[in-house]
Design an enzyme around this catalytic site. Sequence first.
Site, PDB file in Angstrom:
ATOM      1  N   ARG A  58       0.813  -1.234   0.000  1.00  0.00           N
ATOM      2  CA  ARG A  58       0.000   0.000   0.000  1.00  0.00           C
ATOM      3  C   ARG A  58       0.833   1.265   0.000  1.00  0.00           C
ATOM      4  NH1 ARG A  58      -3.192  -2.812   3.642  1.00  0.00           N
ATOM      5  NH2 ARG A  58      -1.542  -4.320   3.350  1.00  0.00           N
ATOM      6  N   THR A  59       1.959   1.283   0.711  1.00  0.00           N
ATOM      7  CA  THR A  59       2.729   2.530   0.774  1.00  0.00           C
ATOM      8  C   THR A  59       3.277   2.890  -0.600  1.00  0.00           C
ATOM      9  OG1 THR A  59       3.295   2.041   3.072  1.00  0.00           O
ATOM     10  CG2 THR A  59       4.608   3.720   1.970  1.00  0.00           C
ATOM     11  N   LYS A  86      24.559  -6.245  -6.376  1.00  0.00           N
ATOM     12  CA  LYS A  86      25.934  -6.475  -6.849  1.00  0.00           C
ATOM     13  C   LYS A  86      26.948  -5.855  -5.897  1.00  0.00           C
ATOM     14  CE  LYS A  86      24.315  -6.360 -11.630  1.00  0.00           C
ATOM     15  NZ  LYS A  86      24.234  -5.481 -12.794  1.00  0.00           N
ATOM     16  N   ARG A 108      12.197   3.651   1.159  1.00  0.00           N
ATOM     17  CA  ARG A 108      11.959   2.712   2.268  1.00  0.00           C
ATOM     18  C   ARG A 108      13.192   1.841   2.395  1.00  0.00           C
ATOM     19  NH1 ARG A 108       6.743  -0.991   3.552  1.00  0.00           N
ATOM     20  NH2 ARG A 108       6.096   1.019   4.372  1.00  0.00           N
ATOM     21  N   HIS A 136       8.043   6.232  10.304  1.00  0.00           N
ATOM     22  CA  HIS A 136       7.204   6.045   9.120  1.00  0.00           C
ATOM     23  C   HIS A 136       6.229   7.233   9.124  1.00  0.00           C
ATOM     24  CE1 HIS A 136       5.014   4.348   5.922  1.00  0.00           C
ATOM     25  NE2 HIS A 136       4.715   3.153   6.395  1.00  0.00           N
TER      26      HIS A 136
HETATM   27  C1  NCD Z   1       3.751  -0.834   8.039  1.00  0.00           C
HETATM   28  C2  NCD Z   1       5.222  -0.755   7.740  1.00  0.00           C
HETATM   29  O1  NCD Z   1       5.695  -1.191   6.683  1.00  0.00           O
HETATM   30  O2  NCD Z   1       5.909  -0.203   8.571  1.00  0.00           O
HETATM   31  N1  NCD Z   1       2.941  -1.034   6.946  1.00  0.00           N
HETATM   32  C3  NCD Z   1       2.597   0.008   6.158  1.00  0.00           C
HETATM   33  O3  NCD Z   1       3.405   0.837   5.798  1.00  0.00           O
HETATM   34  N2  NCD Z   1       1.314   0.108   5.817  1.00  0.00           N
HETATM   35  C4  NCD Z   1       3.444  -1.725   9.130  1.00  0.00           C
HETATM   36  C5  NCD Z   1       3.812  -3.155   9.002  1.00  0.00           C
HETATM   37  O4  NCD Z   1       4.574  -3.545   8.142  1.00  0.00           O
HETATM   38  O5  NCD Z   1       3.334  -3.906   9.843  1.00  0.00           O
END
Ligand code: NCD
Length: 318
Positions: A58-59, A86, A108, A136
């Site tokens: 989703r992100t 690599k 990320r 986050h």
């Molecule tokens: C979260 C994450 O990746 O930190 N998910 C997200 O971004 N919707 C929480 C998770 O992974 O549990």
Amino acid sequence: MIFRAKHLLGIEPLHPTEITALLDLADSYAEHNRRGVAHRDVLAGLTQINMFFENSTRTQASFELAGKRLGADVMNMGMQASSIKKGETLIDTALTLNAMRPDLLVVRHPHSGAVDLLAQKVNCAVLNAGDGRHEHPTQALLDALTIRRAKGRLHRLSIAICGDIAHSRVARSNIMLLGKMENRIRLIAPPTLMPSGVADFGVEVFENMEEGLKDVDVVMMLRLQKERMDGGFIPSEREYFHRYGLDAAKLAHAKPDAIVMHPGPMNRGVEIDGTIADDINRSVIQEQVEMGVAVRMAAMDLLAQNLRASRSPQEVMV
Ligand code: NCD
């Protein structure tokens, strides 16, 4: 200027007025999205690169959609398939991408602090899409917007954050944001999943769900982050669900109009009962996903405004 930041690396450096400004803009984007209004001029001519060194559904989708709705040229780098495999260092990858002159970099990374480090090496706006157990920020902002829309305010609420807090960047960012906005925060977890130094967070700590959920306005459940565990944190998933999984009986201790949240992805039957997650009278989980797009549109809009203002006229022309 209401929102001064050059990057969005975390909630920690944000002032409450900056948070409110971002949420106000996101709220208007949410309404526009519902009406199908396009804003393709906002990021027109800007390049957004999404670099996800960790899996995301989703992100990543939400950042991509947000950029496209605002007219950016969006590129997703498949970091699994990149030169990192690599042996290229994070900094080398960053410098290579920087040479392509992106304007917005969404990152990320599994290591806490990696996104901050990268932001020091590039001359574009960097948005942290989650770094290790650290922060986050867009998740906390979308949670805040969801709460504000459901409850009509974002202060003086009693909010329980439950489950695997120790491994959760979502919990850290939320504790900071909700604390800055003057809410009462309760953390509920078994001792093995409670972070060390929790006493400094300005929160109330509970081991027992029934006690911790008493009269709260918001119940925020967290995923059991198995990939960040090396065994021994919980006796079994069944036992965990029995003690910490959110079901109707435990939810009955919260206020009758309490909302249920989860950042996803969910482990149904581990931290949350599927029927609670799907109960449209209590669960705002789908609304969280919807607000995710609006919050990311607002964040990129504000950072792009600051980026444009910081560039000299000559630089903009080349
Ligand atoms: C979260 C994450 O990746 O930190 N998910 C997200 O971004 N919707 C929480 C998770 O992974 O549990």
